[in-house]
Design a protein around this motif. Structure first.
Motif, short mmCIF file in Angstrom:
data_model
loop_
_atom_site.label_atom_id
_atom_site.label_comp_id
_atom_site.label_asym_id
_atom_site.label_seq_id
_atom_site.Cartn_x
_atom_site.Cartn_y
_atom_site.Cartn_z
N ALA A 180 0.83 -1.21 0.00
CA ALA A 180 0.00 0.00 0.00
C ALA A 180 0.86 1.26 0.00
CB ALA A 180 -0.93 0.00 1.22
N TYR A 181 1.90 1.27 0.84
CA TYR A 181 2.77 2.45 0.85
C TYR A 181 3.53 2.60 -0.47
CZ TYR A 181 1.93 3.43 5.78
OH TYR A 181 1.33 3.76 6.98
N ALA A 182 3.91 1.48 -1.08
CA ALA A 182 4.54 1.55 -2.40
C ALA A 182 3.57 2.13 -3.43
CB ALA A 182 5.01 0.17 -2.83
N HIS A 183 2.28 1.75 -3.30
CA HIS A 183 1.24 2.23 -4.21
C HIS A 183 1.08 3.75 -4.11
CE1 HIS A 183 -2.37 2.03 -6.64
NE2 HIS A 183 -3.13 2.51 -5.66
N THR A 184 0.98 4.28 -2.89
CA THR A 184 0.81 5.72 -2.74
C THR A 184 2.08 6.48 -3.09
OG1 THR A 184 1.32 5.59 -0.35
CG2 THR A 184 -1.01 5.51 -1.01
N ALA A 185 3.25 5.87 -2.81
CA ALA A 185 4.50 6.52 -3.19
C ALA A 185 4.61 6.66 -4.70
CB ALA A 185 5.68 5.73 -2.64
N SER A 186 4.24 5.60 -5.42
CA SER A 186 4.26 5.64 -6.87
C SER A 186 3.29 6.68 -7.40
CB SER A 186 3.91 4.25 -7.43
OG SER A 186 3.81 4.28 -8.84
N ALA A 202 12.79 19.60 -16.43
CA ALA A 202 13.12 18.19 -16.67
C ALA A 202 13.89 17.58 -15.50
CB ALA A 202 13.94 18.06 -17.95
N LEU A 203 14.64 18.42 -14.77
CA LEU A 203 15.49 17.92 -13.68
C LEU A 203 15.16 18.69 -12.41
CD1 LEU A 203 18.77 17.84 -15.80
CD2 LEU A 203 17.45 15.85 -15.07
N PRO A 204 14.07 18.33 -11.73
CA PRO A 204 13.65 19.05 -10.53
C PRO A 204 14.60 18.84 -9.36
CG PRO A 204 12.32 17.08 -10.83
CD PRO A 204 13.18 17.20 -12.05
N ALA A 205 14.47 19.67 -8.35
CA ALA A 205 15.36 19.60 -7.18
C ALA A 205 15.25 18.25 -6.48
CB ALA A 205 15.04 20.73 -6.21
N VAL A 206 14.07 17.68 -6.44
CA VAL A 206 13.86 16.34 -5.89
C VAL A 206 13.22 15.51 -6.99
CG1 VAL A 206 12.67 14.94 -4.17
CG2 VAL A 206 13.59 17.19 -3.53
N MET A 207 13.88 14.43 -7.37
CA MET A 207 13.36 13.57 -8.43
C MET A 207 12.95 12.23 -7.82
SD MET A 207 15.14 12.21 -11.96
CE MET A 207 14.98 13.78 -12.80
N THR A 208 11.73 11.85 -8.08
CA THR A 208 11.22 10.56 -7.61
C THR A 208 11.01 9.66 -8.82
OG1 THR A 208 9.00 11.52 -7.63
CG2 THR A 208 10.13 11.42 -5.53
N VAL A 209 11.54 8.46 -8.74
CA VAL A 209 11.43 7.49 -9.83
C VAL A 209 10.68 6.27 -9.29
CG1 VAL A 209 12.69 6.06 -11.47
CG2 VAL A 209 13.61 8.29 -10.81
N SER A 210 9.64 5.88 -9.98
CA SER A 210 8.81 4.77 -9.51
C SER A 210 8.71 3.71 -10.59
CB SER A 210 7.41 5.30 -9.17
OG SER A 210 6.54 4.24 -8.85
N GLY A 211 8.74 2.45 -10.19
CA GLY A 211 8.59 1.35 -11.13
C GLY A 211 7.74 0.24 -10.53
N ASP A 226 21.19 -10.77 -8.07
CA ASP A 226 19.73 -10.79 -8.18
C ASP A 226 19.27 -9.67 -9.11
OD1 ASP A 226 19.55 -12.92 -6.43
OD2 ASP A 226 19.29 -11.63 -4.66
N ALA A 227 18.12 -9.87 -9.76
CA ALA A 227 17.65 -8.86 -10.71
C ALA A 227 16.15 -9.00 -10.93
CB ALA A 227 18.38 -8.99 -12.04
N ALA A 228 15.54 -7.92 -11.38
CA ALA A 228 14.12 -7.90 -11.75
C ALA A 228 13.93 -6.85 -12.83
CB ALA A 228 13.25 -7.58 -10.54
N PHE A 229 12.82 -6.97 -13.55
CA PHE A 229 12.45 -6.03 -14.60
C PHE A 229 11.28 -5.19 -14.09
CE2 PHE A 229 10.12 -5.69 -18.95
CZ PHE A 229 10.56 -4.38 -19.10
N TYR A 230 11.45 -3.87 -14.08
CA TYR A 230 10.42 -2.93 -13.63
C TYR A 230 9.96 -2.06 -14.80
CZ TYR A 230 11.61 -4.02 -8.78
OH TYR A 230 11.81 -4.67 -7.60
N THR A 231 8.70 -1.73 -14.82
CA THR A 231 8.18 -0.80 -15.81
C THR A 231 7.82 0.52 -15.13
OG1 THR A 231 5.92 -1.64 -15.55
CG2 THR A 231 7.28 -2.64 -17.27
N THR A 232 7.99 1.61 -15.86
CA THR A 232 7.77 2.94 -15.28
C THR A 232 6.48 3.58 -15.75
OG1 THR A 232 8.96 4.03 -17.07
CG2 THR A 232 10.26 3.33 -15.15
N ILE A 239 10.52 -2.53 -25.01
CA ILE A 239 10.54 -3.75 -24.22
C ILE A 239 9.37 -3.81 -23.24
CG2 ILE A 239 11.95 -5.17 -22.69
CD1 ILE A 239 12.93 -4.76 -25.63
N ALA A 240 9.01 -2.67 -22.67
CA ALA A 240 7.93 -2.68 -21.69
C ALA A 240 6.57 -2.93 -22.31
CB ALA A 240 7.91 -1.35 -20.92
N THR A 241 6.41 -2.68 -23.61
CA THR A 241 5.12 -2.93 -24.27
C THR A 241 5.11 -4.25 -25.02
OG1 THR A 241 5.75 -1.80 -26.34
CG2 THR A 241 4.79 -0.44 -24.60
#
Length: 526
Positions: A180-186, A202-211, A226-232, A239-241
């Motif tokens: 749930a917290y990941a959901h609201t953070a995204s 394009a480059l704000p003072a605080v950049m948040t990246v969610s996947g 270890d690895a995983a594939f995330y979509t943004t 690749i994501a589509t």
């Protein structure tokens, strides 16, 4: 986990934008004697399915106001969610204020991302910023010792199974709370990014990246990682589509190389093929047909092409599929494929076929990221492109029409080759590629050597680079790099220019009688 560890259900609040699975969830709750609270469209859907539901406004005694902006932001809701059942003081206050406990909160949020993607105006986008939803989600997740929070229809099955076992366990509630917290953070990250774009920042003072994790991978670049594939959620074909039509699971390296190949092939308007090995093109060609482009691309470096990635900028046809199928290939990626082509490739059980639905724009925006110790680097995607009008002829001889076309082709390829990059091209196809060397001279020589190897493999006695043009992704700092290109047989060169020794390099070109143009733009790729 014993039955005494499980949390029983008495009252649930269901308020979702995504109605998938809502009726099944509501029915399962009612079957267990759980009272349902709901709002707006969710309440309407539940009633239409014949389920008994109480409107939140009836439960709280406070009407929805401000066009629905305020409906759950009241003590009767948040007190019912946040009250600790194990504290006498909380129970007493809830009783004193007639606040009934809410044991389940099922909420997903207004479709902000979809609204933005639809091209809606700013006012409409802002109206689709959910306020009450995130507040309820965070409250329920905080109080997960006593309250279940569900934010995704994919969670409903496990929750219903837990109901059948007598209620949810603490471990289950902890899992859903974290999600749930990941959901609201995204969600907040998407909104923050939209506001930055509205400001043209394009480059704000605080950049948040969610996947969102699409899949766990067997391992990363190496088996011990270890690895995983995330979509943004970026609106970009690639690749994501992609839909995987056949073949075994994709690896981390497969995904990385396939992305490199597909981004490269998108550079060209004519039918094009790009063959990639270890994230570098080892053959690139355009032609009137894909099958002709395949043959020309393969001719550049057939040794490296073995076990490579093949990208196409047109739907895969059966004739091209038959040709590619003669060589061991890890992945083929294309916007689409004919049924006949799919049938041909189906005989190659381990070959992965990916269909993306379209080709990305090579000049579109977006960001790319690279991790460093303690942070990451962010930059705009390299959407730079030069046309004939941007080129400056700096030698006594100007390129011919065919040379000019090949020079522009070569420079587009150089954009997708690791620096230092030197590319030889003839008649719309690469004939030598030198990548990732510490010295530009070495890149030029390696590309020429591989061109000679390819010529010998084809039964020819002259290097494929003879009579070619050459591209360098950055300027030649000394004349020796250019002299290596000339020695390989190039008759025209494209490079950014900008070295303090440009005149020395120009003089070397004039002495050899070759043409050279400056782009004023470089394409480093590290």
């Amino acid at each position: 986990m014993t039955s005494s560890d499980r949390l029983p259900m008495r009252r649930a609040l269901l308020s979702v934008s995504d109605k998938a699975g809502l009726i099944e969830l509501g029915r399962a709750l009612i079957d267990k004697g759980v009272a349902l609270l709901s709002t707006g469209g969710s309440a309407k859907a539940l009633r239409e399915a014949g389920l008994e539901v109480t409107d939140v406004s009836d439960h709280t005694g406070f009407p929805e106001i401000l066009d629905g902006r305020v409906k759950t932001l009241v003590p009767q809701i948040h007190g019912g969610i946040l009250g600790r059942r194990d504290l006498e003081s909380h129970r007493a206050q809830m009783d004193a204020h007639s606040i009934a406990p809410i044991d389940l909160v099922c909420v997903n949020l207004y479709p902000f991302a979809a609204t933005v993607a639809s091209g809606a105006d700013a006012d409409t986008c802002i109206e689709n910023i959910d306020i009450g939803g995130p507040a309820m989600i965070r409250a329920a997740a905080k109080n997960h010792d006593h309250v279940v929070i569900l934010t995704d229809p994919d969670q409903y099955g496990a929750f219903i199974a837990a109901l059948d076992q007598g209620g949810t366990t603490l471990a289950e509630r902890q899992l859903w709370a974290g999600q749930a917290y990941a959901h609201t953070a995204s969600y907040d990250a998407m909104i923050a990014s939209w506001f930055a774009r509205q400001r043209g920042e394009a480059l704000p003072a605080v950049m948040t990246v969610s996947g969102t994790r699409r899949e766990l991978l067997r391992y990363g670049e190496n088996p011990h990682q270890d690895a995983a594939f995330y979509t943004t959620g970026e609106n970009r074909f690639g690749i994501a589509t992609a839909r995987q039509i056949q073949g075994k699971a994709l690896s981390y390296n497969n995904l990385n190389d396939t992305d490199a190949a597909f981004e490269a092939v998108a550079e060209f308007d004519a039918p094009a093929i790009v063959i990639v090995k270890h994230a570098n093109p080892c053959g690139v060609a355009t032609a009137p047909t894909l099958v002709e482009a395949w043959k020309a691309a393969l001719r550049c470096d057939p040794v490296s092409a073995f076990g490579g990635i093949v990208a196409l900028n047109r739907p895969l046809d059966v004739e091209t599929a038959e040709q590619i199928a003669t060589l061991f290939t890890e992945v083929i990626v294309a916007p689409d494929a004919s049924e006949e082509a799919k049938a041909v490739l189906s005989r190659k059980k381990n070959l992965r076929l990916l269909l993306t639905g379209g080709v990305p724009s090579p000049v579109s925006g977006g960001m790319t990221f690279k991790s460093v110790a303690g942070g990451f680097l962010a930059q705009e995607r390299d959407a730079g492109r030069v046309g004939p009008e941007a080129l400056r002829v700096v030698t006594k001889r100007a390129p011919t029409g065919q040379e000019m076309a090949d020079l522009l082709f070569a420079f587009r390829v150089a954009k997708h080759v690791k620096s230092n990059a030197v590319i030889y091209v003839r008649d719309g196809a690469t004939v030598g590629i030198g990548a990732g060397q510490m010295s530009r001279v070495d890149s030029a020589r390696i590309a020429a050597r591989k061109s000679m190897d390819a010529a010998e493999a084809a039964g020819e006695s002259v290097a494929l680079t003879e009579g070619s043009v050459a591209a360098s992704d950055a300027f030649f700092p000394f004349a020796d790099g250019l002299e290596s290109v000339i020695a390989a047989g190039a008759k025209a060169v494209i490079q950014p220019g900008g070295s303090i020794r440009d005149q020395e390099v120009i003089d070397a070109a004039d002495a050899a009688g070759i043409a050279m143009v400056f782009t004023g733009m470089r394409h480093f790729r590290h």
